[in-house]
Structure formats: structure tokens, C-alpha cells
Design a protein around this motif. Structure first.
Motif, short mmCIF file in Angstrom:
data_model
loop_
_atom_site.label_atom_id
_atom_site.label_comp_id
_atom_site.label_asym_id
_atom_site.label_seq_id
_atom_site.Cartn_x
_atom_site.Cartn_y
_atom_site.Cartn_z
N PHE A 134 -103.04 -91.77 6.15
CA PHE A 134 -102.81 -92.50 7.18
C PHE A 134 -101.04 -92.71 7.21
CE2 PHE A 134 -107.09 -93.97 6.40
CZ PHE A 134 -107.57 -94.14 7.52
N LYS A 135 -100.36 -92.79 8.04
CA LYS A 135 -99.18 -93.20 8.11
C LYS A 135 -99.07 -94.40 7.32
CE LYS A 135 -97.71 -90.50 11.98
NZ LYS A 135 -96.60 -90.01 12.68
N TYR A 136 -98.05 -94.69 6.60
CA TYR A 136 -98.00 -95.93 5.70
C TYR A 136 -97.33 -96.85 6.48
CZ TYR A 136 -97.50 -98.19 1.26
OH TYR A 136 -97.46 -99.28 0.26
N ASP A 152 -101.78 -99.41 4.50
CA ASP A 152 -101.33 -99.51 3.33
C ASP A 152 -102.59 -99.77 2.31
OD1 ASP A 152 -102.08 -102.02 3.42
OD2 ASP A 152 -100.20 -103.10 2.96
N GLU A 153 -102.23 -99.66 0.94
CA GLU A 153 -103.47 -99.78 0.05
C GLU A 153 -104.54 -100.75 0.12
OE1 GLU A 153 -99.70 -97.75 -2.05
OE2 GLU A 153 -100.35 -99.76 -0.58
N ILE A 167 -112.15 -96.10 -4.23
CA ILE A 167 -110.84 -95.60 -4.28
C ILE A 167 -110.78 -95.03 -5.77
CG2 ILE A 167 -108.31 -95.64 -4.08
CD1 ILE A 167 -108.95 -98.00 -2.16
N LYS A 168 -110.61 -93.59 -5.77
CA LYS A 168 -110.06 -92.97 -7.34
C LYS A 168 -108.68 -92.84 -7.45
CE LYS A 168 -110.98 -88.99 -9.91
NZ LYS A 168 -111.21 -87.59 -9.85
N HIS A 169 -107.99 -92.51 -6.23
CA HIS A 169 -106.54 -92.45 -6.60
C HIS A 169 -105.94 -92.60 -4.95
CE1 HIS A 169 -102.93 -90.53 -7.89
NE2 HIS A 169 -102.98 -89.53 -7.30
N THR A 170 -104.82 -93.26 -5.03
CA THR A 170 -104.02 -93.31 -3.76
C THR A 170 -102.45 -92.62 -4.05
OG1 THR A 170 -103.20 -95.64 -4.13
CG2 THR A 170 -105.16 -95.30 -2.70
N TRP A 171 -101.89 -92.23 -3.33
CA TRP A 171 -100.38 -91.92 -3.48
C TRP A 171 -99.69 -91.67 -2.28
CZ3 TRP A 171 -104.32 -88.39 -3.44
CH2 TRP A 171 -104.24 -87.32 -2.92
N ILE A 172 -98.34 -91.88 -2.21
CA ILE A 172 -97.64 -91.89 -0.97
C ILE A 172 -96.78 -90.45 -1.23
CG2 ILE A 172 -95.68 -93.02 0.04
CD1 ILE A 172 -96.83 -95.61 -0.95
N THR A 173 -96.68 -89.88 0.21
CA THR A 173 -96.01 -88.78 0.31
C THR A 173 -95.06 -88.63 1.45
OG1 THR A 173 -97.73 -87.65 1.40
CG2 THR A 173 -97.71 -87.18 -0.77
N ALA A 174 -93.93 -87.89 1.35
CA ALA A 174 -93.21 -87.90 2.69
C ALA A 174 -93.79 -86.82 3.50
CB ALA A 174 -91.78 -87.06 2.33
N ASP A 175 -93.60 -86.93 4.78
CA ASP A 175 -94.11 -85.86 5.82
C ASP A 175 -93.72 -84.55 5.44
OD1 ASP A 175 -94.52 -84.61 8.33
OD2 ASP A 175 -95.34 -86.61 9.18
N ARG A 177 -93.46 -81.86 7.57
CA ARG A 177 -92.94 -81.38 8.81
C ARG A 177 -91.59 -81.37 8.67
NH1 ARG A 177 -96.59 -84.26 13.17
NH2 ARG A 177 -96.39 -85.98 11.27
N PRO A 178 -90.87 -80.28 9.32
CA PRO A 178 -89.43 -80.58 9.19
C PRO A 178 -89.01 -81.70 10.11
CG PRO A 178 -90.06 -78.32 9.56
CD PRO A 178 -91.24 -79.28 9.51
N ASP A 179 -87.85 -82.50 9.71
CA ASP A 179 -87.27 -83.37 10.40
C ASP A 179 -88.12 -84.71 10.40
OD1 ASP A 179 -85.16 -81.80 11.30
OD2 ASP A 179 -86.39 -81.03 12.97
N ARG A 180 -89.28 -84.76 9.59
CA ARG A 180 -90.11 -85.86 9.65
C ARG A 180 -90.09 -86.45 8.26
NH1 ARG A 180 -94.41 -86.53 13.29
NH2 ARG A 180 -93.69 -85.32 15.48
N GLU A 181 -88.98 -86.14 7.29
CA GLU A 181 -89.05 -86.25 5.83
C GLU A 181 -89.05 -87.77 5.47
OE1 GLU A 181 -86.83 -84.23 7.16
OE2 GLU A 181 -87.30 -82.17 6.33
N ASN A 182 -88.52 -88.78 6.65
CA ASN A 182 -88.48 -90.19 6.45
C ASN A 182 -89.76 -90.83 6.65
OD1 ASN A 182 -86.03 -90.02 5.66
ND2 ASN A 182 -85.08 -90.27 7.86
N GLU A 183 -90.68 -90.22 7.22
CA GLU A 183 -92.13 -90.50 7.53
C GLU A 183 -92.85 -90.60 6.21
OE1 GLU A 183 -94.19 -89.43 11.10
OE2 GLU A 183 -92.36 -89.20 12.12
N LYS A 184 -93.55 -91.78 6.02
CA LYS A 184 -94.17 -91.97 4.83
C LYS A 184 -95.77 -91.78 4.81
CE LYS A 184 -90.84 -92.26 2.12
NZ LYS A 184 -90.12 -90.68 1.59
N TRP A 185 -96.54 -91.28 4.10
CA TRP A 185 -98.03 -91.26 4.37
C TRP A 185 -98.92 -91.95 3.25
CZ3 TRP A 185 -100.65 -89.00 8.45
CH2 TRP A 185 -99.90 -88.47 9.44
N LEU A 186 -99.83 -92.57 3.34
CA LEU A 186 -100.81 -93.05 2.29
C LEU A 186 -101.77 -92.08 2.20
CD1 LEU A 186 -101.67 -95.18 0.33
CD2 LEU A 186 -103.12 -96.02 2.35
#
Length: 195
Positions: A134-136, A152-153, A167-175, A177-186
Motif C-alpha cells: 500500500f502507499k504509506y 501504515d502498520e 503479519i510476519k514482516h513489514t518494511w517500507i520502500t521507496a517507489d 518508478r523513475p521520478d517517484r522516489e519520494n513516494e513511500k510504500w508499506l
């Protein structure tokens, strides 16, 4: 315009913007929980990128998408039929070792998500793995013609109560896709509890 209508209308653009995005790091976190030759449900397959990758790795993949036009494009790309249906229309007699729901459940209304998770979990074997993202955030919003439920969690934890999924594990990543690095994902790996 509904979210499904958006994807029907913009299927080719969406395919082109997502089909070559490298999400191999997400694959590793998911596939490390699977048996050899696992049966995977790609729930909301979009471009078909992940279905194709999993098939090439030797997995048995069933792909679904709610957008008929996107399913056509994905079918052509994968070389395998994509079933047009929503999450709650999945045949409950089907059984999977794992479910992959990459950036797809985020289009389901928050009030419906507990039932959606339950319905999907009913197709999973005991100890089956379930990846979702999901988008964070904590909003429900419409953006550029599509509806989004952010998570969020703690929000995810609420939705999973009484679903049989833990839930076994959650982590947050950056998008990715190019030009979307500021978008965070759960991202989350869920496991179906043994009854």
C-alpha cells in the motif's frame, strides 16, 4: 469515473509505465516463503509483469485483474489468460500456496478490506504466504481518477483482525518508478495461520 474505468481507459499507458519496473527485491522477500513449484495467485496483476516473472521462475500462476482492458494487454504480454474479476469474485474453491497483491488492494475501500483479506485468505493453504503493498499513510483519497486506500502498520493490523492472516514482516520502500522516489510504500508478508 470509477477506478476500474480509469484502468480500462488508460490500460496501454499504465502497461508501458509499469511493465519494466524492477521489483526483484520484493520478489525475494516473497518467494523465500514458498515451496518449489508453488501455486501463486497474482491478485490484481496489472501489466502482467510479475506473473510473467514468476512463470519464468517455474511457478504455477493464476492471474486476475478487475480491468477487462488491462487484462487483455496483460494476457498478450504474459502469453497466458488473465481472468477478469474483482477480489471478491475469485472462485472460493481454488487453492493457492501464495498470493501476490502488489499495489492492488490499495484500490479497495478501507471498510471492505477486512472482508477482502478474509475472502482471499480462504483460498490459501495453511502457512501460505500473502504479499501486499500500500502507499504509506492513513488516508482514503481519490487521485487522478483513481481511489486509493493508504496504509501504515497499525491500519494494516486492524484490517487483518479475524482474517486468519498474521503479519510476519513489514518494511517500507521507496517507489521503484523513475521520478517517484519520494513516494513511500508499506510492504507486508502475511502468513495464513493454521486452524
Amino acid at each position: 469515473m470509477s477506478t476500474i474505468a480509469f484502468y480500462d481507459q488508460h490500460s496501454q499507458d499504465f502497461f508501458e509505465s509499469t511493465v519494466n519496473v524492477d521489483v526483484s527485491e520484493l520478489y525475494y522477500a516473497f518467494l523465500s516463503n514458498l515451496p518449489t513449484n508453488a501455486r501463486i495467485l497474482d491478485a490484481g496483476c496489472g501489466s502482467g509483469r510479475d506473473t510473467k516473472a514468476f512463470i519464468q521462475m517455474g511457478f504455477n500462476v493464476t492471474a486476475i485483474d478487475a480491468s477487462a482492458e488491462l487484462a487483455k494487454v496483460a494476457t498478450d504480454y504474459i502469453g497466458q489468460h488473465v481472468t477478469v474479476c474483482t477480489f471478491d469474485q475469485i472462485d472460493p474453491t481454488l487453492t493457492f500456496d501464495a498470493i501476490w497483491a502488489c499495489a492492488s488492494l490499495l484500490h479497495v475501500d478501507a471498510s471492505v478490506l477486512p472482508d477482502t483479506f478474509t475472502h482471499l485468505a480462504n483460498t490459501l493453504v495453511d502457512n501460505g504466504a500473502f504479499y501486499c503493498s500500500f502507499k504509506y499513510g492513513i488516508q482514503d483519497r481519490t487521485h487522478n481518477g483513481r481511489f486509493f486506500t493508504d496504509a501504515d502498520e497499525s491500519r494494516l493490523q486492524q484490517w487483518l483482525k479475524n482474517t486468519g492472516l498474521i503479519i510476519k514482516h513489514t518494511w517500507i520502500t521507496a517507489d521503484a518508478r523513475p521520478d517517484r522516489e519520494n513516494e513511500k510504500w508499506l510492504n507486508a508478508i502475511l502468513i495464513k495461520a493454521v486452524k
